[in-house]
Enzyme design. Structure first.
Site, PDB file in Angstrom:
ATOM      1  N   ASP A  74      40.431  48.833  20.466  1.00  0.00           N
ATOM      2  CA  ASP A  74      40.612  49.717  21.615  1.00  0.00           C
ATOM      3  C   ASP A  74      41.875  50.560  21.499  1.00  0.00           C
ATOM      4  O   ASP A  74      41.899  51.719  21.922  1.00  0.00           O
ATOM      5  CB  ASP A  74      40.665  48.891  22.904  1.00  0.00           C
ATOM      6  CG  ASP A  74      39.301  48.350  23.301  1.00  0.00           C
ATOM      7  OD1 ASP A  74      38.293  48.863  22.786  1.00  0.00           O
ATOM      8  OD2 ASP A  74      39.249  47.419  24.121  1.00  0.00           O
ATOM      9  N   ASN A 148      43.943  54.803  29.532  1.00  0.00           N
ATOM     10  CA  ASN A 148      43.876  53.533  30.257  1.00  0.00           C
ATOM     11  C   ASN A 148      44.689  53.549  31.541  1.00  0.00           C
ATOM     12  O   ASN A 148      44.155  53.402  32.624  1.00  0.00           O
ATOM     13  CB  ASN A 148      44.397  52.391  29.379  1.00  0.00           C
ATOM     14  CG  ASN A 148      43.287  51.592  28.738  1.00  0.00           C
ATOM     15  OD1 ASN A 148      42.112  51.819  28.989  1.00  0.00           O
ATOM     16  ND2 ASN A 148      43.659  50.641  27.904  1.00  0.00           N
ATOM     17  N   ARG A 176      58.745  46.607  46.252  1.00  0.00           N
ATOM     18  CA  ARG A 176      59.737  45.909  45.429  1.00  0.00           C
ATOM     19  C   ARG A 176      58.954  44.961  44.538  1.00  0.00           C
ATOM     20  O   ARG A 176      58.289  44.043  45.015  1.00  0.00           O
ATOM     21  CB  ARG A 176      60.748  45.145  46.290  1.00  0.00           C
ATOM     22  CG  ARG A 176      61.591  46.034  47.195  1.00  0.00           C
ATOM     23  CD  ARG A 176      62.573  45.233  48.034  1.00  0.00           C
ATOM     24  NE  ARG A 176      63.672  44.714  47.189  1.00  0.00           N
ATOM     25  CZ  ARG A 176      63.961  43.430  47.062  1.00  0.00           C
ATOM     26  NH1 ARG A 176      63.235  42.506  47.678  1.00  0.00           N
ATOM     27  NH2 ARG A 176      64.975  43.055  46.301  1.00  0.00           N
ATOM     28  N   THR A 189      40.045  47.267  32.954  1.00  0.00           N
ATOM     29  CA  THR A 189      39.832  46.020  32.218  1.00  0.00           C
ATOM     30  C   THR A 189      40.999  45.704  31.285  1.00  0.00           C
ATOM     31  O   THR A 189      40.883  44.822  30.434  1.00  0.00           O
ATOM     32  CB  THR A 189      38.527  46.086  31.396  1.00  0.00           C
ATOM     33  OG1 THR A 189      38.537  47.263  30.569  1.00  0.00           O
ATOM     34  CG2 THR A 189      37.304  46.124  32.304  1.00  0.00           C
ATOM     35  N   ALA A 190      42.107  46.410  31.445  1.00  0.00           N
ATOM     36  CA  ALA A 190      43.283  46.180  30.596  1.00  0.00           C
ATOM     37  C   ALA A 190      44.373  45.472  31.411  1.00  0.00           C
ATOM     38  O   ALA A 190      44.117  44.464  32.059  1.00  0.00           O
ATOM     39  CB  ALA A 190      43.760  47.512  30.012  1.00  0.00           C
ATOM     40  N   TYR A 191      45.594  45.990  31.385  1.00  0.00           N
ATOM     41  CA  TYR A 191      46.726  45.364  32.070  1.00  0.00           C
ATOM     42  C   TYR A 191      46.456  45.192  33.563  1.00  0.00           C
ATOM     43  O   TYR A 191      46.846  44.192  34.180  1.00  0.00           O
ATOM     44  CB  TYR A 191      47.971  46.219  31.829  1.00  0.00           C
ATOM     45  CG  TYR A 191      49.285  45.619  32.278  1.00  0.00           C
ATOM     46  CD1 TYR A 191      49.418  44.269  32.580  1.00  0.00           C
ATOM     47  CD2 TYR A 191      50.415  46.430  32.383  1.00  0.00           C
ATOM     48  CE1 TYR A 191      50.634  43.739  32.980  1.00  0.00           C
ATOM     49  CE2 TYR A 191      51.639  45.906  32.785  1.00  0.00           C
ATOM     50  CZ  TYR A 191      51.741  44.564  33.086  1.00  0.00           C
ATOM     51  OH  TYR A 191      52.944  44.048  33.485  1.00  0.00           O
ATOM     52  N   ALA A 192      45.761  46.151  34.163  1.00  0.00           N
ATOM     53  CA  ALA A 192      45.457  46.067  35.595  1.00  0.00           C
ATOM     54  C   ALA A 192      44.635  44.827  35.918  1.00  0.00           C
ATOM     55  O   ALA A 192      44.838  44.187  36.960  1.00  0.00           O
ATOM     56  CB  ALA A 192      44.717  47.328  36.049  1.00  0.00           C
ATOM     57  N   SER A 194      44.603  41.906  34.281  1.00  0.00           N
ATOM     58  CA  SER A 194      45.432  40.703  34.185  1.00  0.00           C
ATOM     59  C   SER A 194      46.445  40.614  35.317  1.00  0.00           C
ATOM     60  O   SER A 194      47.021  39.551  35.556  1.00  0.00           O
ATOM     61  CB  SER A 194      46.153  40.664  32.832  1.00  0.00           C
ATOM     62  OG  SER A 194      47.075  41.730  32.711  1.00  0.00           O
TER      63      SER A 194
END
Length: 296
Positions: A74, A148, A176, A189-192, A194
């Site tokens: 990817d 992404n 904060r 489906t990436a960092y978001a 997790s």
């Protein structure tokens, strides 16, 4: 020899990966036998060594090729897509990485699938990108595309960052946290994911904002329309950086403003006719694997 809709096809491999040399050269021979002109980008050619195929700079591929086939994961697809987006060159991905949310084909089955796809049997999917711009004292200091996500993160600092989020000129919330992710459906489906964000079907014209470890638990992910303009005002930061696709980054300072909006161009991905987004999710994320194992 089969027919093909594409006269010139660019082959791009994951750089510095020794495993791509043999399948890439075999694929080049397969395409040549079909009567297709094959070109390689300069970095791929440098990695696999001397060969008989024309070599062009990656930026030139957009002007010369009708199709780009990417062998890698990817990350490779993300990098190539951002470069080729101004030229509307369609992409086919062959997975040589790990999960492969963007790379449908496998090396073991690529020839059978490509026979059909090159003859016109494929699904076209247009995927959105984001443009992001950082302004400092009214001047633009950073501008980049993201396929992404755009990520603001505190980096190695132990302190949280403080920021304000505005959407279409309206104040939404103060935050904060360790960071904030603005993701496309592709990036959902990436960092978001997790970080607790929802999965968005790539056909949706939406964006998501996902806080990273917010201090206030009521700061939850929100889904907004793709035509919205997001403005983020930095109030407190020590070592905060902004990342686009984990590729380009820039150091943010207090009072910087970050603008994120939809890019007018899209990425054109070609899928096999049997492609199913939900089947891909089941396979990549291991959904129902336990039920299948214990089913009677």
């Amino acid at each position: 020899m089969g027919s093909t809709l594409f006269k010139t096809i660019a082959l791009i491999g994951k750089h510095k990966n020794p495993d791509i040399m043999t399948p890439l050269l075999n694929l080049a021979e397969y395409l040549t036998d079909r009567g297709t002109s094959v070109v390689l980008d300069d970095l791929t050619a440098a990695h696999i060594g001397k060969n008989q195929y024309p070599v062009v700079a990656l930026e030139e591929i957009g002007r010369q090729a009708d199709l780009a086939i990417v062998l890698g994961g990817d990350g490779t697809m993300l990098n190539i897509a951002r470069t080729l987006v101004p030229f509307s060159v369609p992409l086919i991905g062959i997975n040589q990485g790990r999960l492969g949310f963007l790379t449908d084909l496998t090396v073991d089955t690529m020839y059978a699938t490509l026979n059909d796809m090159l003859a016109g049997q494929f699904i076209v999917e247009n995927r959105m990108l984001l443009t992001t711009e950082v302004t400092r004292h009214g001047e633009s200091v950073f501008k980049e595309l993201a396929f992404n996500d755009v990520v603001l993160h505190r980096g190695i600092s132990s302190g949280m960052i403080e920021l304000e989020v505005h959407i279409n000129g309206e104040y939404v919330y103060s935050l904060r946290s360790d960071g904030l992710i603005i993701a496309t459906p592709t990036g959902s489906t990436a960092y978001a994911l997790s970080s607790g964000g929802p999965i968005l079907h790539p056909g949706l014209n939406l964006m998501i904002l996902v806080p990273v470890c917010p201090h206030t638990l009521s700061n939850r992910p929100i889904v907004i329309g793709a035509d919205a303009v997001i403005e983020i005002k930095i109030h407190y930061t020590t070592e905060t950086k902004i990342y686009t696709d984990s590729h380009s980054w820039f150091d943010l300072g207090e009072h910087d403003r970050v603008l994120v909006r939809r890019c007018p161009e899209t990425i054109k991905l070609l899928h096999p006719v049997h492609h199913s987004y939900y089947r891909m999710l089941r396979e990549k994320l291991g959904w129902s694997s336990i039920l299948q194992k214990n089913s009677r």
